[in-house]
Design a protein around this motif. Sequence first.
Motif, PDB file in Angstrom:
ATOM      1  N   LEU A 141     -18.882  16.405  -3.540  1.00  0.00           N
ATOM      2  CA  LEU A 141     -19.210  17.059  -4.593  1.00  0.00           C
ATOM      3  C   LEU A 141     -18.687  18.285  -4.903  1.00  0.00           C
ATOM      4  CD1 LEU A 141     -23.284  16.943  -4.078  1.00  0.00           C
ATOM      5  CD2 LEU A 141     -21.763  15.789  -5.780  1.00  0.00           C
ATOM      6  N   ILE A 142     -17.929  18.872  -3.791  1.00  0.00           N
ATOM      7  CA  ILE A 142     -17.276  20.241  -4.033  1.00  0.00           C
ATOM      8  C   ILE A 142     -15.999  19.543  -4.562  1.00  0.00           C
ATOM      9  CG2 ILE A 142     -15.730  21.901  -2.934  1.00  0.00           C
ATOM     10  CD1 ILE A 142     -18.160  22.048  -0.877  1.00  0.00           C
ATOM     11  N   THR A 187     -16.806  18.625  -8.285  1.00  0.00           N
ATOM     12  CA  THR A 187     -17.088  19.834  -9.088  1.00  0.00           C
ATOM     13  C   THR A 187     -15.921  20.553  -9.704  1.00  0.00           C
ATOM     14  OG1 THR A 187     -19.464  19.966  -8.241  1.00  0.00           O
ATOM     15  CG2 THR A 187     -18.541  21.877  -9.592  1.00  0.00           C
ATOM     16  N   LEU A 228     -14.150  18.905 -12.503  1.00  0.00           N
ATOM     17  CA  LEU A 228     -15.085  18.806 -13.457  1.00  0.00           C
ATOM     18  C   LEU A 228     -14.719  20.301 -14.145  1.00  0.00           C
ATOM     19  CD1 LEU A 228     -18.432  17.255 -12.748  1.00  0.00           C
ATOM     20  CD2 LEU A 228     -16.927  16.435 -14.399  1.00  0.00           C
ATOM     21  N   TYR A 229     -14.618  21.341 -13.337  1.00  0.00           N
ATOM     22  CA  TYR A 229     -14.177  22.462 -13.886  1.00  0.00           C
ATOM     23  C   TYR A 229     -12.833  22.264 -14.505  1.00  0.00           C
ATOM     24  CZ  TYR A 229     -13.707  27.326 -14.282  1.00  0.00           C
ATOM     25  OH  TYR A 229     -13.308  28.889 -14.803  1.00  0.00           O
ATOM     26  N   ILE A 239     -11.355  19.830 -15.897  1.00  0.00           N
ATOM     27  CA  ILE A 239     -11.440  19.173 -17.391  1.00  0.00           C
ATOM     28  C   ILE A 239     -12.131  20.234 -18.257  1.00  0.00           C
ATOM     29  CG2 ILE A 239     -12.362  17.319 -18.184  1.00  0.00           C
ATOM     30  CD1 ILE A 239     -12.332  15.949 -15.386  1.00  0.00           C
ATOM     31  N   LYS A 240     -13.227  20.793 -17.803  1.00  0.00           N
ATOM     32  CA  LYS A 240     -14.076  21.696 -18.695  1.00  0.00           C
ATOM     33  C   LYS A 240     -12.941  22.760 -19.450  1.00  0.00           C
ATOM     34  CE  LYS A 240     -16.640  25.050 -19.941  1.00  0.00           C
ATOM     35  NZ  LYS A 240     -16.051  26.523 -20.190  1.00  0.00           N
ATOM     36  N   VAL A 284     -10.661  20.989 -21.903  1.00  0.00           N
ATOM     37  CA  VAL A 284     -11.271  20.526 -23.157  1.00  0.00           C
ATOM     38  C   VAL A 284     -11.325  21.896 -23.964  1.00  0.00           C
ATOM     39  CG1 VAL A 284     -13.514  19.504 -23.914  1.00  0.00           C
ATOM     40  CG2 VAL A 284     -12.137  18.162 -22.217  1.00  0.00           C
TER      41      VAL A 284
END
Lengths: 253, 434
Positions: free
Chosen positions: A233-234, A237, A240-241, A243-244, A247
């Motif tokens: 998960l780390i 996450t 995902l950070y 990618i965020k 974007v």
Amino acid sequence: MHKLATIVSLWMVIASGHSLAAGSALVPAKQNWSFNGLFGTFDRGALQRGYQVYNEVCAGCHGLRLVAYRNLTEIGLTEQQVKKIAASKTVKDGPNDEGEMYERSGRPSDRFVMPFANKNAARAANNGAYPPDLSLMVKARVGGADYLYGLLTGYQETKKGVEIPEGMYYNKYYPGNLIAMPSPLVEEGIEYPDKTKATVKQMAQDVTVFLSWTAEPEIEQRKRLGIKVLLFLIILTGLLYAIKKRVWSQLHN
Amino acid sequence: MSKTNQTNSVVKWVDDRLPVFTFMQHELHEYPTPKNLNYFWNFGSLAGIVLVTMIVTGIVLSMHYTPHVDYAFDSVERIMRDVNHGWLIRYVHMNGASAFFIIVFIHIFRGLYYGSYKAPRELLWMLGVLILLLMMATAFLGYVLPWGQMSFWGATVITNLFSAIPLIGEPIVTWLWGGFSVDNATLNRFFSLHFLLPFVIVGVVVLHIVALHTHGSNNPVGIDTTGNDDQIPFHPYYTVKDLFGLGVFLVLFSLFVFYAPNYLGHPDNYIPADPLQTPPHIVPEWYFLPFYAILRSITFDIWFLDAKLLGVIAMFASIGLLFILPWLDRSPVRSARFRPIYRQFYWVLVIDCFILGIVGANSPDDPVFSGLDGFQFIHLGMMSTAYYFFHFLILLPLLSVIEKPDPLPASINEPILGGGGNAALAPGKPMEKP
């Protein structure tokens, strides 16, 4: 219906009674258990010694109704050993074809045989006090394993001015301090096959480890899986950070 | 509703007959969203994900659970010991309930700070309050199911609250129980209702989202969006932001599930229910503590209303007045960012709610500070209960009249551009890293 009102008013004043009952008990010290922490595991030696303590000392009065003999393979016993342990117990079974209850020797699939036929029999044999089942004891008390260890090592001679009624004993960690169970452990009360010296502290520690296992047999699997899940998960996450950020950076330009 | 530009012929065929793809395109992809939402806007979708998780784990648990007073406790232990990964499913469900409440509480306080309950979002807000009430009922019913000591005595105490209703109170309690005490009939119906209510919640959540998508999200500045400069499509901007938030949540959630699964629970619930033995200290789950404190804070009779009935009324009123909040706070400015006085009292309310929680966890007669015996938790509880109602019923209507709000920007885009052209550093993003 008057009873209902009593129950509610009882609950309203419960708290005051609570503080009286628990006022004098000490908070047991934290112990360094091997099953604590992120990577906690059970010490197989301690588990097996703890089982021996339970079997030779506690089992006379306290049941372990949620645990089956087959579960003992998880504490490092072989299937042969478990079969032998189970076979040494007498289990009431039935009814058979004639409609009779009968006794047979235990099988690994049987749950631990209860020391008394029922609650009343247990009370009758123990001066009116009911020896609680120990399967979940560590989870069912504030303080958990630390409390249980404290209780087993917390017996004292009566403190100044404390009157001890007939059949009660003084324990500095028990809520209210007066407990119906006499100190169950005595120095060298049992003999460990692995030559560990059976001091009261050693036995209390071992049986606490064993009962922590009966309460939370999933603890090793839980912690092993937990590490993998957390690592996954780390990383996820973190990605995902990234990618965020990427974007949203299109938006800023 | 414009059709999507689908190239896949099967998709086109389906969409022509049942416009699910057009719907998704509109509501999940194009759905115009204010571009200045901060991380506090993550909690709505997070709550939705937790709701689905609770339903999925709950359905699996129900396959192994036996709603009978003689078997309920042992069937839960069977899940913990003999069902493959049963402990994981149960611990996710157990801690999921707590997570759900943390998320929803943050979601609600986000709404309070940024004025998300104001026109035209009053019904959206009221549906949210209804969801909170349903959640509380569901959580209470679920806590009874393992049939431990706290399950049984919690059920006894809470159902007995209804006996405070004059004349018909006791028949109502008997009717709720399906007997003359909390017993097998009670456990059975609680299981049935605990299974039903989550789907009712899903229904209200759908309405909540329909209401949301009618006027769109509020935003940290609290002014209406004025055009395309203020808005961005939901996908990919907020889908990826919500996913990142979900990742952070799952890390924290896993720490509880795998390393402290019983931290938020009560040890007494691992003792099988015993109607003959009252636990020394009956406390509800942590998320009910502030309400429990309000319930116990009314210790005096008013005219013919006795203290117990008043306590019950106060507890329900504490949530009930959230329904009329849009009409208590008449200030035309939504966001607390432009309300200098309200902004400060908002934080007083937050602290007040924490104090209520602490009061609910403690015995009323215990002193708050050791050595200061005259000041007990019951007194602190009365004070914080009084402030709670003062805040909503007196302060908010008063502030609507006397507070002079700070000047509002002309558009969402304006303060962003005014802030040096870097949207990530705009005042609308206090939680975001630069």
